[in-house]
Design a protein around this motif. Structure first.
Motif, short mmCIF file in Angstrom:
data_model
loop_
_atom_site.label_atom_id
_atom_site.label_comp_id
_atom_site.label_asym_id
_atom_site.label_seq_id
_atom_site.Cartn_x
_atom_site.Cartn_y
_atom_site.Cartn_z
N PHE A 618 0.83 -1.21 0.00
CA PHE A 618 0.00 0.00 0.00
C PHE A 618 0.86 1.26 0.00
O PHE A 618 1.82 1.36 0.74
N GLY A 619 0.49 2.19 -0.83
CA GLY A 619 1.21 3.46 -0.91
C GLY A 619 1.99 3.60 -2.20
O GLY A 619 2.38 4.69 -2.59
N THR A 620 2.20 2.49 -2.89
CA THR A 620 3.01 2.57 -4.11
C THR A 620 2.14 2.77 -5.35
O THR A 620 2.65 3.00 -6.43
N GLY A 621 0.85 2.64 -5.20
CA GLY A 621 0.00 2.72 -6.40
C GLY A 621 -0.90 3.93 -6.34
O GLY A 621 -0.43 5.06 -6.24
N TYR A 622 -2.16 3.71 -6.38
CA TYR A 622 -3.11 4.82 -6.43
C TYR A 622 -3.23 5.55 -5.10
O TYR A 622 -3.49 6.73 -5.05
N SER A 624 -5.40 5.84 -2.95
CA SER A 624 -6.60 6.61 -2.69
C SER A 624 -7.45 5.84 -1.69
O SER A 624 -8.20 4.94 -2.06
N LEU A 625 -7.28 6.22 -0.45
CA LEU A 625 -8.00 5.51 0.60
C LEU A 625 -9.51 5.62 0.43
O LEU A 625 -10.24 4.67 0.63
N SER A 626 -9.93 6.84 0.06
CA SER A 626 -11.37 7.03 -0.05
C SER A 626 -11.94 6.15 -1.16
O SER A 626 -13.07 5.68 -1.09
N THR A 657 2.04 7.97 9.35
CA THR A 657 1.10 8.45 10.38
C THR A 657 -0.29 8.65 9.76
O THR A 657 -1.29 8.21 10.32
N ALA A 658 -0.30 9.30 8.59
CA ALA A 658 -1.59 9.60 7.95
C ALA A 658 -2.30 8.32 7.52
O ALA A 658 -3.51 8.16 7.74
N VAL A 659 -1.54 7.39 6.97
CA VAL A 659 -2.16 6.15 6.48
C VAL A 659 -2.76 5.36 7.67
O VAL A 659 -3.90 4.87 7.59
N ILE A 660 -2.00 5.30 8.74
CA ILE A 660 -2.50 4.53 9.89
C ILE A 660 -3.75 5.20 10.47
O ILE A 660 -4.75 4.53 10.77
N ALA A 661 -3.71 6.52 10.55
CA ALA A 661 -4.88 7.24 11.10
C ALA A 661 -6.10 7.00 10.22
O ALA A 661 -7.21 6.74 10.71
N LEU A 666 -11.27 4.15 8.86
CA LEU A 666 -12.04 3.31 7.91
C LEU A 666 -12.24 1.90 8.46
O LEU A 666 -12.76 1.02 7.76
N ASN A 667 -11.78 1.71 9.67
CA ASN A 667 -11.94 0.41 10.30
C ASN A 667 -11.18 -0.71 9.60
O ASN A 667 -11.67 -1.82 9.47
N LEU A 668 -10.02 -0.38 9.13
CA LEU A 668 -9.20 -1.39 8.45
C LEU A 668 -8.05 -1.78 9.36
O LEU A 668 -7.52 -0.96 10.10
N ARG A 669 -7.68 -3.07 9.28
CA ARG A 669 -6.48 -3.53 10.00
C ARG A 669 -5.27 -3.04 9.23
O ARG A 669 -5.31 -2.89 8.00
N ILE A 670 -4.17 -2.82 9.95
CA ILE A 670 -3.00 -2.32 9.24
C ILE A 670 -1.75 -3.11 9.63
O ILE A 670 -1.52 -3.42 10.79
#
Ligand code: C2E
Ligand code: CA
Ligand code: CA
Length: 726
Positions: A618-622, A624-626, A657-661, A666-670
């Motif tokens: 995660f983070g290398t592609g789009y 777009s969390l939303s 920090t932003a991705v984890i927050a 979004l209630n996703l495990r990380i």
């Protein structure tokens, strides 16, 4: 009609012997004329007044008319005018005979179209010769007229006109067809030697002038092709051929030539040339013509001791865009890229230009999403790097495509003559090899060719052929890497990582062979085996009495799009008797971003079957969390590239920090991947990252080793806790 002599009645129109019509009211003249002319081999018809004369003329179409001027009823002038007004009488020789020898009558006779004039008394012996002479000129005149008509017709058919320049008098004759070719009326007076060049296309004008000057000096036959611009804006292609007429001293007297309108041929030629040499989609050169140009450029570079470079370019995401958005969008993207490549290579501010060479670069599409660029005007290899950099910058942003934003970043390989290759095919091949290397270096970059790459690519070929036997020979193995819970430090899952234990090549890492099996389709079969094996192994650990953990299996995009994925998974679960709850599928953002209904359906079916979905790298592609919110996913795996410089790199720290927050919201495990240092683990734990994976907790290991590790972890509760291993 009583004055028409009976002897004329049998005279046929246009007899072999020329027919003379004598119109004279004087009986003596008639008799003398008839006798002298017939003795000389002519045929005669006689009329004693103008009205009869005209009738006979119309009926018999004589070859020549002897016409008395002073006659009752209608005088000779009037008869002459009448004959001339007839289509058949326009060119018939008319010899007028009169007793008047005043200059006015003579002038009058010529002005109304008489051919010649004689005075009475007529010397018939001489007159016969005169008639013969007039007839001979008439025949020549007629032949000339006929030939003119034929010539004009031929010129019209051939779209060809002729011209003649009298050099001494500086007068030019243009045939009618030339006027037509220039889009003018033959009566137009604007075409002369001076104005001629104004009609020439501005791009051809100077060239033609120079060539023309050279012709004048050399006095040799000349041959030029040029374009003219007609008043209505039409562009015509002309072929001009000319020859000099010289006097005894080799001085030019005249220049005579032809001009042919060859536009049609040119347009057809151009069409054929475009079809044969260009890629019909983008209008760029195609493979064949690129190779031709490359050969020519190489010859020049060798002769002039110069260097040049070939760029080989492949779009990084094209296949996915084509598959997802459809071929029309794919085609459109290729056109956009083509345009961009042309723009990036045109403004060669950083590149030295050679005089007289208008083209900075040749851009070609070899097929699919592969492009090549030939830079024949570089001073040093680095210049090719600058062009590659410019292309990468131009294509770095999102490209709007039918309502979507897509990325069309390319990977670029560069090979330079003479440093990397001496001939065109090797130059191209090496650029391709360098491009492949650029892909391996993470895409979206450029690489110069090196010898090592060649060795690598040969090894790669060997590897690829051996891969085909690998599954059959049972050379694949799965390694397992622990994923731990940040709080407890306990192993809660394992990621299955494929290994190729090749008899020939030793242990081969997946980054070498996964792209190969993905491109040749073998990944579907291999992936199926990984799934089966992983489920079986996880079930075995459970049977061995270990606390259940989840098994996380990487799925390639080809597998994901394969219609049987769901079946494959269900079969794997069934055969191993593993509960779906213990299986995680690792998909990448790119794979699920293919926004088709099918993607969502597949994900929902997987979800319904109880399988967990994890987004890998995660983070290398789009990123777009939303957007991801729309998909039924469970876990995000933050890519290790964001972890490696933690906690010191400010950007990485901010992103993590932003991705984890956001994942929390979004209630996703990380999961954080690639955790190697305890300070990274501390930082991540502090941010609330649920799980971690990395060398800090354990490298990928064999099933036996993993089992031991797991046993250890579970028995001692805290064996792999963060604090202890750090
Ligand atoms: P991935 O899914 O991102 O897998 C994680 C990779 O990171 C693994 O590389 C793993 O060995 C490596 N790694 C784990 N912890 C650390 C760490 O602390 N530091 C560093 N530097 N690296 C760490 P590996 O095993 O070489 O696999 C490479 C890639 O190959 C995987 O990346 C995955 O995309 C692909 N792959 C592996 N097995 C399979 C498979 O069975 N099917 C498919 N489709 N792809 C697979
Ligand atoms: Ca993975
Ligand atoms: Ca990963």
């Amino acid at each position: 009609m009583n004055s028409v002599k009976k002897s004329n009645a049998n005279v046929k129109p246009n007899p072999t012997g020329a027919l003379v019509l004598v119109i004279d009211d004087d009986q003596t003249t008639q008799v003398l004329a008839k006798r002298s002319l017939e003795n000389a081999g002519f045929k005669t018809i006689l009329a004693s007044n103008g009205v009869d004369g005209l009738q006979l003329f119309d009926r018999y179409r004589p070859d020549i008319v002897l016409l008395d001027v002073e006659m009752p009823i209608m005088d000779g002038f009037k008869v002459c005018r009448e004959i001339r007004s007839l289509a058949s009488g326009r060119n018939t020789p008319i010899l007028m005979i009169t007793g008047l020898d005043d200059i006015d009558s003579i002038e009058n006779a010529y002005s109304i179209g008489a051919t010649d004039f004689a005075t009475k008394p007529v010397n018939w012996a001489i007159m016969v010769h005169r008639v013969r002479y007039l007839l001979r000129s008439s025949i020549i005149f007629k032949a000339l007229e006929a030939s003119k008509v034929r010539l004009a017709k031929a010129q019209k058919i051939a779209n060809l006109g002729n011209w003649d320049w009298d050099i001494k008098r500086n007068k030019v004759f243009w045939s009618d067809q030339i006027y037509r070719i220039f889009g003018m009326n033959p009566s137009d007076s604007r075409l002369d030697r001076k104005s001629f060049f104004q009609f020439i296309h501005p791009e051809d004008r100077d060239n033609l002038k120079t060539e023309f000057q050279a012709d004048l000096l050399q006095l040799k036959p000349s041959n030029h092709e040029y374009r003219i611009q007609c008043e209505n804006g039409d562009i015509r292609y002309l072929l001009q051929q000319a020859q000099f007429t010289l006097n005894a001293n080799n001085q030019p007297l005249r220049l005579s030539g032809t001009i042919q309108d060859i536009s049609e041929r040119k347009i057809t030629e151009e069409k054929i040339r475009r079809l044969a040499y260009h890629d019909s989609l983008t209008g760029l050169l195609n493979r064949n013509s690129f190779q031709e140009r490359l050969e020519t450029a190489l010859c020049l570079a060798k002769r002039n001791n110069r260097i040049m470079a070939v760029l080989y370019l492949d779009l990084d995401n094209f296949k996915r865009i084509n598959d997802t958005l459809g071929h029309d969008s794919g085609d459109l993207l290729l056109k956009i890229v083509a345009k961009c490549l042309i723009e990036s290579t045109r403004k060669s501010d950083a590149i030295a230009r050679l005089k007289n060479n208008q083209n900075d670069a040749e851009v070609a599409r070899l097929g699919g999403d592969e492009f090549t660029i030939l830079l024949s005007e570089i001073k040093q290899p680095e210049d090719a790097g600058l062009v590659a950099q410019r292309i990468l910058e131009k294509l770095s942003g999102p490209v709007p495509l039918n309502g979507h934003n897509v990325f069309a970043t390319p990977s670029i390989g560069i090979s330079v003559f003479p440093e990397h290759a001496e001939n065109s095919s090797t130059l191209l091949k090496n650029a391709d090899t360098a491009m492949y290397h650029a892909k391996q270096c993470g895409k979206g970059n450029f690489q110069f060719y090196t010898e090592q790459m060649n060795a690598n690519s040969l090894a790669r070929l060997k590897l690829e052929s051996d891969l085909h036997q690998a599954l059959e020979n049972k050379e694949f193995a799965i390694y397992y890497q622990p994923i731990i819970d940040s709080e407890s430090g306990q192993i809660i899952a394992a990621e299955s990582l494929l290994r190729w234990k090749s008899r020939k090549h030793g242990l081969v890492k997946p980054c070498y062979f996964i792209p190969m099996v993905e491109s040749n389709g073998m990944i579907v079969e291999i992936g199926k085996w990984v799934l089966q094996q992983s489920c079986k192994q996880n079930a075995a650990w459970q049977h061995a009495g270990l606390k259940p953990i989840r098994i996380s299996v990487n799925i390639s995009s080809l597998q994901f799009r394969h219609t049987n994925l769901l079946d494959t998974i269900e079969q794997a679960l069934q055969a191993s008797a593993l509960s779906a709850d213990y299986l995680i599928l690792e998909l990448t953002e790119g794979m699920i971003m293919q926004n088709s209904d099918q993607t969502i359906q597949t994900l929902q079916k997987l979800k319904a079957a109880g399988v967990k979905i994890s987004i890998d790298d995660f983070g290398t592609g789009y990123s777009s969390l939303s957007y991801l919110k729309r998909f039924p996913i469970d876990t995000l795996k933050i890519d290790k590239s964001f972890i490696s410089d933690l906690p010191h790199d400010k950007d990485d720290a901010a992103i993590t920090t932003a991705v984890i927050a956001m994942a929390h919201s979004l209630n996703l495990r990380i999961i954080a991947e690639g955790v190697e240092k305890s300070e990274q683990a501390e930082f991540l734990k502090h941010l609330g990252c649920h799980s971690m994976q990395g060398y800090l907790f354990g490298k990928p290991m064999s099933a036996e080793n993993f089992q031991a590790c797991l046993k250890n972890s579970q028995s001692s509760n805290e064996v792999i806790s963060i604090e202890k291993t750090g």
